[in-house]
Scaffold this motif. Structure first.
Motif, PDB file in Angstrom:
ATOM      1  N   LYS A 177      -7.532  -0.234  -5.758  1.00  0.00           N
ATOM      2  CA  LYS A 177      -8.418   0.062  -4.634  1.00  0.00           C
ATOM      3  C   LYS A 177      -7.851   1.258  -3.870  1.00  0.00           C
ATOM      4  O   LYS A 177      -6.713   1.223  -3.389  1.00  0.00           O
ATOM      5  CB  LYS A 177      -8.527  -1.162  -3.717  1.00  0.00           C
ATOM      6  N   ILE A 178      -8.668   2.309  -3.735  1.00  0.00           N
ATOM      7  CA  ILE A 178      -8.180   3.590  -3.211  1.00  0.00           C
ATOM      8  C   ILE A 178      -8.969   3.989  -1.963  1.00  0.00           C
ATOM      9  O   ILE A 178     -10.207   3.892  -1.939  1.00  0.00           O
ATOM     10  CB  ILE A 178      -8.330   4.715  -4.260  1.00  0.00           C
ATOM     11  N   LEU A 179      -8.247   4.470  -0.957  1.00  0.00           N
ATOM     12  CA  LEU A 179      -8.859   5.141   0.188  1.00  0.00           C
ATOM     13  C   LEU A 179      -8.449   6.608   0.128  1.00  0.00           C
ATOM     14  O   LEU A 179      -7.261   6.931   0.203  1.00  0.00           O
ATOM     15  CB  LEU A 179      -8.405   4.524   1.513  1.00  0.00           C
ATOM     16  N   LEU A 180      -9.427   7.480  -0.040  1.00  0.00           N
ATOM     17  CA  LEU A 180      -9.190   8.925  -0.044  1.00  0.00           C
ATOM     18  C   LEU A 180      -9.570   9.462   1.332  1.00  0.00           C
ATOM     19  O   LEU A 180     -10.714   9.326   1.766  1.00  0.00           O
ATOM     20  CB  LEU A 180     -10.021   9.587  -1.130  1.00  0.00           C
ATOM     21  N   VAL A 181      -8.603  10.050   2.019  1.00  0.00           N
ATOM     22  CA  VAL A 181      -8.814  10.558   3.373  1.00  0.00           C
ATOM     23  C   VAL A 181      -8.850  12.077   3.311  1.00  0.00           C
ATOM     24  O   VAL A 181      -7.858  12.721   2.956  1.00  0.00           O
ATOM     25  CB  VAL A 181      -7.695  10.087   4.331  1.00  0.00           C
ATOM     26  N   ASP A 182      -9.992  12.639   3.626  1.00  0.00           N
ATOM     27  CA  ASP A 182     -10.195  14.083   3.539  1.00  0.00           C
ATOM     28  C   ASP A 182      -9.870  14.711   4.889  1.00  0.00           C
ATOM     29  O   ASP A 182     -10.703  14.747   5.791  1.00  0.00           O
ATOM     30  CB  ASP A 182     -11.647  14.367   3.143  1.00  0.00           C
ATOM     31  N   LEU A 183      -8.635  15.201   5.019  1.00  0.00           N
ATOM     32  CA  LEU A 183      -8.226  15.844   6.271  1.00  0.00           C
ATOM     33  C   LEU A 183      -7.949  17.327   6.071  1.00  0.00           C
ATOM     34  O   LEU A 183      -7.212  17.946   6.833  1.00  0.00           O
ATOM     35  CB  LEU A 183      -7.007  15.131   6.871  1.00  0.00           C
ATOM     36  N   ASP A 184      -8.565  17.883   5.042  1.00  0.00           N
ATOM     37  CA  ASP A 184      -8.623  19.332   4.884  1.00  0.00           C
ATOM     38  C   ASP A 184      -9.831  19.816   5.685  1.00  0.00           C
ATOM     39  O   ASP A 184     -10.908  19.228   5.594  1.00  0.00           O
ATOM     40  CB  ASP A 184      -8.786  19.680   3.405  1.00  0.00           C
ATOM     41  N   MET A 209       0.844  -1.195   0.000  1.00  0.00           N
ATOM     42  CA  MET A 209       0.000   0.000   0.000  1.00  0.00           C
ATOM     43  C   MET A 209       0.875   1.240   0.000  1.00  0.00           C
ATOM     44  O   MET A 209       1.748   1.392   0.847  1.00  0.00           O
ATOM     45  CB  MET A 209      -0.920   0.010   1.235  1.00  0.00           C
ATOM     46  N   HIS A 210       0.644   2.122  -0.958  1.00  0.00           N
ATOM     47  CA  HIS A 210       1.428   3.346  -1.064  1.00  0.00           C
ATOM     48  C   HIS A 210       0.623   4.503  -0.478  1.00  0.00           C
ATOM     49  O   HIS A 210      -0.555   4.677  -0.802  1.00  0.00           O
ATOM     50  CB  HIS A 210       1.772   3.632  -2.517  1.00  0.00           C
ATOM     51  N   LYS A 211       1.259   5.292   0.364  1.00  0.00           N
ATOM     52  CA  LYS A 211       0.580   6.359   1.103  1.00  0.00           C
ATOM     53  C   LYS A 211       1.070   7.713   0.592  1.00  0.00           C
ATOM     54  O   LYS A 211       2.274   7.980   0.591  1.00  0.00           O
ATOM     55  CB  LYS A 211       0.860   6.206   2.600  1.00  0.00           C
ATOM     56  N   ILE A 212       0.119   8.548   0.176  1.00  0.00           N
ATOM     57  CA  ILE A 212       0.447   9.820  -0.476  1.00  0.00           C
ATOM     58  C   ILE A 212      -0.265  10.964   0.230  1.00  0.00           C
ATOM     59  O   ILE A 212      -1.465  10.886   0.505  1.00  0.00           O
ATOM     60  CB  ILE A 212       0.016   9.800  -1.956  1.00  0.00           C
ATOM     61  N   ALA A 213       0.469  12.032   0.500  1.00  0.00           N
ATOM     62  CA  ALA A 213      -0.126  13.282   0.993  1.00  0.00           C
ATOM     63  C   ALA A 213      -0.155  14.295  -0.140  1.00  0.00           C
ATOM     64  O   ALA A 213       0.839  14.470  -0.854  1.00  0.00           O
ATOM     65  CB  ALA A 213       0.684  13.833   2.162  1.00  0.00           C
ATOM     66  N   ILE A 214      -1.292  14.946  -0.319  1.00  0.00           N
ATOM     67  CA  ILE A 214      -1.389  16.079  -1.228  1.00  0.00           C
ATOM     68  C   ILE A 214      -1.292  17.320  -0.351  1.00  0.00           C
ATOM     69  O   ILE A 214      -2.222  17.658   0.384  1.00  0.00           O
ATOM     70  CB  ILE A 214      -2.721  16.071  -2.021  1.00  0.00           C
ATOM     71  N   TYR A 215      -0.152  17.986  -0.396  1.00  0.00           N
ATOM     72  CA  TYR A 215       0.130  19.026   0.602  1.00  0.00           C
ATOM     73  C   TYR A 215       0.751  20.264  -0.027  1.00  0.00           C
ATOM     74  O   TYR A 215       1.597  20.184  -0.912  1.00  0.00           O
ATOM     75  CB  TYR A 215       1.083  18.484   1.674  1.00  0.00           C
ATOM     76  N   ASN A 216       0.311  21.393   0.460  1.00  0.00           N
ATOM     77  CA  ASN A 216       0.991  22.671   0.262  1.00  0.00           C
ATOM     78  C   ASN A 216       0.536  23.551   1.419  1.00  0.00           C
ATOM     79  O   ASN A 216      -0.625  23.487   1.818  1.00  0.00           O
ATOM     80  CB  ASN A 216       0.626  23.315  -1.080  1.00  0.00           C
ATOM     81  N   ASN A 217       1.444  24.344   1.975  1.00  0.00           N
ATOM     82  CA  ASN A 217       1.030  25.195   3.091  1.00  0.00           C
ATOM     83  C   ASN A 217       0.374  26.487   2.615  1.00  0.00           C
ATOM     84  O   ASN A 217       0.040  27.348   3.421  1.00  0.00           O
ATOM     85  CB  ASN A 217       2.203  25.499   4.035  1.00  0.00           C
ATOM     86  N   LYS A 218       0.178  26.601   1.303  1.00  0.00           N
ATOM     87  CA  LYS A 218      -0.547  27.734   0.740  1.00  0.00           C
ATOM     88  C   LYS A 218      -1.888  27.241   0.194  1.00  0.00           C
ATOM     89  O   LYS A 218      -1.947  26.233  -0.504  1.00  0.00           O
ATOM     90  CB  LYS A 218       0.263  28.385  -0.379  1.00  0.00           C
ATOM     91  N   GLY A 219      -2.953  27.939   0.522  1.00  0.00           N
ATOM     92  CA  GLY A 219      -4.271  27.558   0.045  1.00  0.00           C
ATOM     93  C   GLY A 219      -4.515  28.002  -1.388  1.00  0.00           C
ATOM     94  O   GLY A 219      -3.757  28.795  -1.962  1.00  0.00           O
ATOM     95  N   ASP A 277      -4.015  -3.951   4.288  1.00  0.00           N
ATOM     96  CA  ASP A 277      -4.229  -5.126   3.431  1.00  0.00           C
ATOM     97  C   ASP A 277      -5.438  -4.979   2.512  1.00  0.00           C
ATOM     98  O   ASP A 277      -5.809  -5.940   1.827  1.00  0.00           O
ATOM     99  CB  ASP A 277      -4.394  -6.380   4.305  1.00  0.00           C
ATOM    100  N   VAL A 278      -6.045  -3.795   2.501  1.00  0.00           N
ATOM    101  CA  VAL A 278      -7.280  -3.594   1.735  1.00  0.00           C
ATOM    102  C   VAL A 278      -7.045  -2.722   0.501  1.00  0.00           C
ATOM    103  O   VAL A 278      -7.607  -2.984  -0.564  1.00  0.00           O
ATOM    104  CB  VAL A 278      -8.369  -2.955   2.629  1.00  0.00           C
ATOM    105  N   TYR A 279      -6.211  -1.705   0.653  1.00  0.00           N
ATOM    106  CA  TYR A 279      -6.084  -0.681  -0.384  1.00  0.00           C
ATOM    107  C   TYR A 279      -4.717  -0.723  -1.065  1.00  0.00           C
ATOM    108  O   TYR A 279      -3.706  -1.085  -0.444  1.00  0.00           O
ATOM    109  CB  TYR A 279      -6.309   0.705   0.217  1.00  0.00           C
ATOM    110  N   ASP A 280      -4.702  -0.312  -2.321  1.00  0.00           N
ATOM    111  CA  ASP A 280      -3.443  -0.141  -3.039  1.00  0.00           C
ATOM    112  C   ASP A 280      -2.828   1.222  -2.748  1.00  0.00           C
ATOM    113  O   ASP A 280      -1.602   1.356  -2.693  1.00  0.00           O
ATOM    114  CB  ASP A 280      -3.677  -0.282  -4.544  1.00  0.00           C
ATOM    115  N   TYR A 281      -3.696   2.236  -2.587  1.00  0.00           N
ATOM    116  CA  TYR A 281      -3.227   3.597  -2.301  1.00  0.00           C
ATOM    117  C   TYR A 281      -4.102   4.233  -1.231  1.00  0.00           C
ATOM    118  O   TYR A 281      -5.331   4.076  -1.251  1.00  0.00           O
ATOM    119  CB  TYR A 281      -3.292   4.495  -3.547  1.00  0.00           C
ATOM    120  N   VAL A 282      -3.460   4.941  -0.324  1.00  0.00           N
ATOM    121  CA  VAL A 282      -4.147   5.873   0.564  1.00  0.00           C
ATOM    122  C   VAL A 282      -3.704   7.272   0.157  1.00  0.00           C
ATOM    123  O   VAL A 282      -2.497   7.563   0.118  1.00  0.00           O
ATOM    124  CB  VAL A 282      -3.813   5.622   2.046  1.00  0.00           C
TER     125      VAL A 282
END
Length: 247
Positions: free
Chosen positions: A32-39, A1-11, A115-120
């Protein structure tokens, strides 16, 4: 499972748009993707057309009093794509301040995803925060969307300084995505050249053009892949190819 953050400190750089479209594109190639909305603005939920707030969210997952299971907190928003939303952002931050360690906090919180997702894919708020720090410790890769304006480009030093202060390797920054590119303006062209002078082709992706159709799709709760199949999508597909190569 590969874990990726989409990040910038500027909006305003299109983080949520990139996160949603990347997740939707990856699930279309049978991943199989898990998208975690932490914005804190919950834009991923809006852009994917989630009209009702789920009963359980990320806060319930980490609630030290009555923690819920991951399966109780996710919403199957598309085939092969699950969404984990957030609410009570301030309480999430408060709980993190109670944590003994933040460097492995999300490893524990999201252990059942392994063990469920290919990407978070995690959409982050545009800030330095204890939650973002925990995210940056957790992920394998950081993708940084940026607008082609001088303030955004100068802001990269803040991102690198943030990682250095956390003693997180800056090598985690795998891709920089010039977003909302308007090739008709000299400013955008000049700033793209500036980015090319800073980042080599292994990090800097092809720019994603500013398109009205993408904005319209987001307002309708759809991705551009669903909303307008006639729109040229090569730029998004190019980004997906780059992400798949990351592992």
């Amino acid at each position: 499972m590969h874990k990726i953050a989409i990040y910038n400190n500027k909006g305003g750089v299109g983080k949520s748009t990139i996160a949603v479209h990347l997740a939707d594109a990856l699930r279309r190639i049978d991943l199989k993707i898990l998208l975690v909305d932490l914005d804190s603005q919950n834009d991923c939920s809006l852009f994917l057309g989630l009209n009702e707030e789920p009963q359980n969210t990320f806060f319930n997952l980490i609630d030290y009093r009555y923690p819920a299971d991951l399966t109780e907190c996710i919403t199957e928003i598309r085939e092969n794509l699950d969404l984990l939303t957030n609410k009570n952002y301030e309480l999430i931050e408060k709980d993190l301040h109670r944590a003994t360690r933040i460097d492995n906090f999300l490893d524990k919180a999201l252990k059942d995803a392994e063990d469920v997702y290919d990407y978070v894919i995690i959409d982050c708020s545009p800030s330095r925060s204890i939650l973002n720090s925990a995210i940056l410790f957790y992920v394998d890769s950081i993708i940084v969307p940026t607008q082609l304006e001088i303030a955004s480009i100068r802001g990269f030093s803040d991102i690198y300084n943030y990682l250095n202060e956390l003693e997180i390797s800056t090598d985690k920054i795998k891709l920089v995505v010039p977003n909302m590119f308007d090739g008709r303006t000299k400013e955008a062209q000049d700033n793209l050249e500036e980015l090319k002078s800073i980042f080599d082709e292994n990090i800097l992706t092809e720019p994603i053009n500013r398109r009205t159709k993408i904005t319209e799709a987001s307002k309708m709760g759809e991705t551009i892949f669903e909303y307008d199949t006639d729109t040229q999508l090569e730029q998004f597909y190019s980004l997906v190819e780059r992400v798949v190569k990351l592992g």
